[in-house]
Design an enzyme around this catalytic site. Structure first.
Site, mmCIF file in Angstrom:
data_model
loop_
_atom_site.group_PDB
_atom_site.id
_atom_site.type_symbol
_atom_site.label_atom_id
_atom_site.label_comp_id
_atom_site.label_asym_id
_atom_site.label_seq_id
_atom_site.Cartn_x
_atom_site.Cartn_y
_atom_site.Cartn_z
ATOM 1 N N TRP A 150 30.024 50.252 -36.198
ATOM 2 C CA TRP A 150 29.108 50.983 -37.082
ATOM 3 C C TRP A 150 28.693 50.156 -38.292
ATOM 4 O O TRP A 150 27.529 50.187 -38.701
ATOM 5 C CB TRP A 150 29.733 52.310 -37.501
ATOM 6 C CG TRP A 150 29.484 53.359 -36.463
ATOM 7 C CD1 TRP A 150 30.331 53.773 -35.481
ATOM 8 C CD2 TRP A 150 28.258 54.071 -36.260
ATOM 9 N NE1 TRP A 150 29.706 54.714 -34.687
ATOM 10 C CE2 TRP A 150 28.435 54.918 -35.144
ATOM 11 C CE3 TRP A 150 27.031 54.087 -36.912
ATOM 12 C CZ2 TRP A 150 27.436 55.765 -34.659
ATOM 13 C CZ3 TRP A 150 26.024 54.931 -36.438
ATOM 14 C CH2 TRP A 150 26.233 55.751 -35.340
ATOM 15 N N TRP B 207 35.725 39.921 -29.677
ATOM 16 C CA TRP B 207 35.169 40.835 -30.695
ATOM 17 C C TRP B 207 36.196 41.909 -31.055
ATOM 18 O O TRP B 207 36.334 42.286 -32.223
ATOM 19 C CB TRP B 207 33.882 41.470 -30.193
ATOM 20 C CG TRP B 207 33.364 42.532 -31.115
ATOM 21 C CD1 TRP B 207 33.501 43.876 -30.982
ATOM 22 C CD2 TRP B 207 32.651 42.342 -32.343
ATOM 23 N NE1 TRP B 207 32.916 44.541 -32.037
ATOM 24 C CE2 TRP B 207 32.389 43.616 -32.886
ATOM 25 C CE3 TRP B 207 32.214 41.208 -33.036
ATOM 26 C CZ2 TRP B 207 31.704 43.799 -34.095
ATOM 27 C CZ3 TRP B 207 31.534 41.391 -34.243
ATOM 28 C CH2 TRP B 207 31.283 42.670 -34.750
ATOM 29 N N GLU C 29 33.928 39.321 -25.536
ATOM 30 C CA GLU C 29 33.992 40.727 -25.943
ATOM 31 C C GLU C 29 35.428 41.117 -26.296
ATOM 32 O O GLU C 29 35.663 41.911 -27.215
ATOM 33 C CB GLU C 29 33.456 41.638 -24.835
ATOM 34 C CG GLU C 29 31.954 41.511 -24.612
ATOM 35 C CD GLU C 29 31.143 41.900 -25.839
ATOM 36 O OE1 GLU C 29 31.516 42.883 -26.519
ATOM 37 O OE2 GLU C 29 30.142 41.224 -26.140
ATOM 38 N N TRP D 63 26.271 55.506 -42.272
ATOM 39 C CA TRP D 63 26.965 55.099 -41.042
ATOM 40 C C TRP D 63 28.283 55.832 -40.840
ATOM 41 O O TRP D 63 28.730 56.026 -39.710
ATOM 42 C CB TRP D 63 27.205 53.590 -41.028
ATOM 43 C CG TRP D 63 28.093 53.052 -42.119
ATOM 44 C CD1 TRP D 63 27.703 52.538 -43.325
ATOM 45 C CD2 TRP D 63 29.530 52.958 -42.107
ATOM 46 N NE1 TRP D 63 28.794 52.141 -44.059
ATOM 47 C CE2 TRP D 63 29.924 52.385 -43.330
ATOM 48 C CE3 TRP D 63 30.519 53.295 -41.184
ATOM 49 C CZ2 TRP D 63 31.256 52.150 -43.667
ATOM 50 C CZ3 TRP D 63 31.853 53.073 -41.503
ATOM 51 C CH2 TRP D 63 32.216 52.505 -42.731
ATOM 52 N N TRP E 153 21.064 56.609 -49.076
ATOM 53 C CA TRP E 153 21.158 57.388 -47.844
ATOM 54 C C TRP E 153 20.556 58.773 -48.033
ATOM 55 O O TRP E 153 20.636 59.360 -49.109
ATOM 56 C CB TRP E 153 22.624 57.547 -47.418
ATOM 57 C CG TRP E 153 23.376 56.284 -47.152
ATOM 58 C CD1 TRP E 153 24.415 55.785 -47.879
ATOM 59 C CD2 TRP E 153 23.156 55.352 -46.087
ATOM 60 N NE1 TRP E 153 24.858 54.607 -47.335
ATOM 61 C CE2 TRP E 153 24.107 54.308 -46.228
ATOM 62 C CE3 TRP E 153 22.252 55.286 -45.015
ATOM 63 C CZ2 TRP E 153 24.190 53.230 -45.357
ATOM 64 C CZ3 TRP E 153 22.340 54.208 -44.149
ATOM 65 C CH2 TRP E 153 23.286 53.202 -44.314
ATOM 66 N N ASN F 163 27.489 50.395 -24.224
ATOM 67 C CA ASN F 163 27.476 49.652 -25.480
ATOM 68 C C ASN F 163 26.071 49.343 -25.985
ATOM 69 O O ASN F 163 25.802 49.422 -27.186
ATOM 70 C CB ASN F 163 28.262 48.347 -25.341
ATOM 71 C CG ASN F 163 28.458 47.667 -26.686
ATOM 72 O OD1 ASN F 163 29.041 48.243 -27.592
ATOM 73 N ND2 ASN F 163 27.961 46.446 -26.823
#
Length: 474
Positions: free
Chosen positions: A381, A277, A274, A358, A305, A340
């Site tokens: 996102w 990431w 993590e 987004w 969208w 999360n």
């Protein structure tokens, strides 16, 4: 011979321990610690409401550690830094690097201008385990997929630097206070909406150290499974402290390794990945400057969208009628944080079930999150939207009911944040619209009154999302 004096420019590194720039400045001689509330950044990247609240506390904490010597200013550092070096008659400045494209471009120009003026400028890596330019694939290009980035790039590169020992002594230059006060930065909101946030968090270096110790003692050994259960404190809660730079990733990396050794424990490997990431997000924002605002996958530039202010506001307020989604959005509003797993669920619901761009979700999180980090927020996102690097496929639409039933089996999380549903039996806690009238009446609920009816039909909206994606597959 006079002792050299340097400006130590604090930014997103609001700590004394393991601060490479601070150590170097102190090694040279006396320091003038400076913080600038940066007005240079793009308007939509100015600190959000919760970030400003956090920053106020964190600056006070840092100032205490610096024995009240922090000099505080507001403005464009490209203009202020040269002025301050002249005003304080100093030749040296130290800072830790930032990696957002607007900071990189500004810092390069500022560094060159100062050098051209005969100043000594030194910058350091104080916020990442690996520099973005040091991790590249076999062809010499930036990675675009996380697993090879982390496993083949980061873990095969040089070990992250070991945390530096705190400076033995900080000697301050004797200068008049030329700046403003932390209070005068106007970071604290006029209305006291932050009670829940204040109860949950202790901004500052001590708060970060306490969080890390608690995580190691109580949660790290079960991280791989418990991190997905929002009703359990199974995560480290270190992300806001990392964002403010109250703790370095190096301190976390080696504290975990010291506590658990170099074992093959899946819990520890998962947690360290993590941190990987986070590195990947900064890797992307550094190498692809448009990443914070534009679809990484250009196909999504043509995505159809929907624009519905009503739907967006229902999502923001936690009034969608989908319990796990509403619980997450209310947790965010009350605490400045969202678990999360629930971030993925709420994000998927917004961009897929509601077909909302987004960037609307990213902007709301930016304003509400204590850990509103430009790289991480965008990467998260774009991942959930399917438009990012190594993103979840767009056709992967989280079913919030199934997610709730899997990760909040007893409904503890939903009952905490949606107390109007607390009397519903577990069978219906994640789908109250399926309960019969007698069950709803016994729970004291009339859908559309105490709790909203679902904003959309989950099955139909999923199909609508898939149909929209088919339009751009090309």
């Amino acid at each position: 011979m006079p002792v050299p004096v340097s400006i130590m420019w604090f930014r997103q590194d609001l700590r004394v321990k393991d601060n490479p720039a601070l150590n170097a400045a102190c090694d040279l001689g006396k320091i003038i610690p400076v913080y600038i509330a940066d007005t240079f950044v793009p308007e939509k990247r100015l600190p959000g409401s919760v970030t400003k609240w956090w920053l106020h506390q964190s600056l006070n904490s840092l100032n205490d550690r610096l024995n009240g010597h922090l000099q505080v200013f507001s403005g464009d550092p490209a203009e202020l830094i040269p002025e301050l070096m002249t005003r304080f008659d100093v030749q040296h400045i130290f800072w830790n690097r930032l990696y957002e494209p607007w900071h990189v471009a500004r810092d390069k120009k500022l560094k060159q201008a100062l050098k051209d003026d005969g100043k000594t400028v030194k910058s350091f890596n104080g916020s990442l385990l690996w520099e973005p330019w040091d991790i590249e694939n076999k062809s010499g290009s930036p990675y675009k997929v996380f697993t090879p980035f982390y496993r083949k790039g980061c873990l095969q590169a040089a070990e992250p630097r070991f945390p530096q020992a705190p400076v033995a002594r900080i000697t301050y230059a004797d200068v008049d206070n030329a700046g403003t006060s932390i209070d005068e930065l106007g970071l604290m909101p006029d209305i006291q909406w932050f009670d829940g946030i204040e109860k949950m968090w202790t901004p500052g270096e001590d708060g970060a150290a306490d969080r890390l110790a608690t995580f190691i003692d109580e949660a790290a050994a079960n991280y791989k499974t418990d991190r997905d259960i929002p009703a359990v404190q199974g995560t480290s809660l270190l992300s806001p402290h990392l964002h403010a730079g109250e703790i370095s990733p190096n301190q976390i990396w080696y504290a975990i390794k010291d506590a658990f050794g170099n074992s093959d424990d899946k819990n520890i490997d998962t947690y360290l990945s993590e941190l990987g990431w986070r590195e990947f997000a900064h890797h992307l924002i550094y190498h692809f400057p448009d990443f914070p605002d534009k679809n990484f996958n250009e196909k999504f530039d043509k995505f159809p969208w929907r624009r519905s202010q009503k739907d967006l506001e229902a999502w923001q307020k936690g009034r969608t009628g989908i319990p796990i989604v509403d619980a997450g959005m209310r947790e965010l509003w009350h605490t400045g944080y969202m678990h999360n797993r629930v971030r993925m669920i709420t994000g998927s619901f917004l961009v897929k079930n509601l077909l909302t761009d987004w960037r609307e979700g990213e902007a709301w999180f930016w304003d509400c999150l204590a850990d509103a980090d430009g790289a991480n927020n965008t990467a998260g996102w774009q991942w959930v939207a399917g438009s990012g690097a190594d993103a979840a496929p767009y056709f992967r639409v989280f079913n919030p009911v199934l997610q709730g039933e899997k990760f909040d089996k007893q409904g503890e999380y939903v009952r905490t944040w949606c107390p109007e549903l607390k009397k519903l039996p577990n069978k219906y806690i994640h789908k109250p619209w399926e309960a019969d009238k007698a069950t709803l009446k016994q729970a004291g609920i009339v859908l559309g009154e105490q709790y909203p009816e679902p904003l959309v039909d989950l099955k139909a909206s999923r199909q609508r999302a898939l149909d929209a994606f088919n339009e751009i597959k090309g």
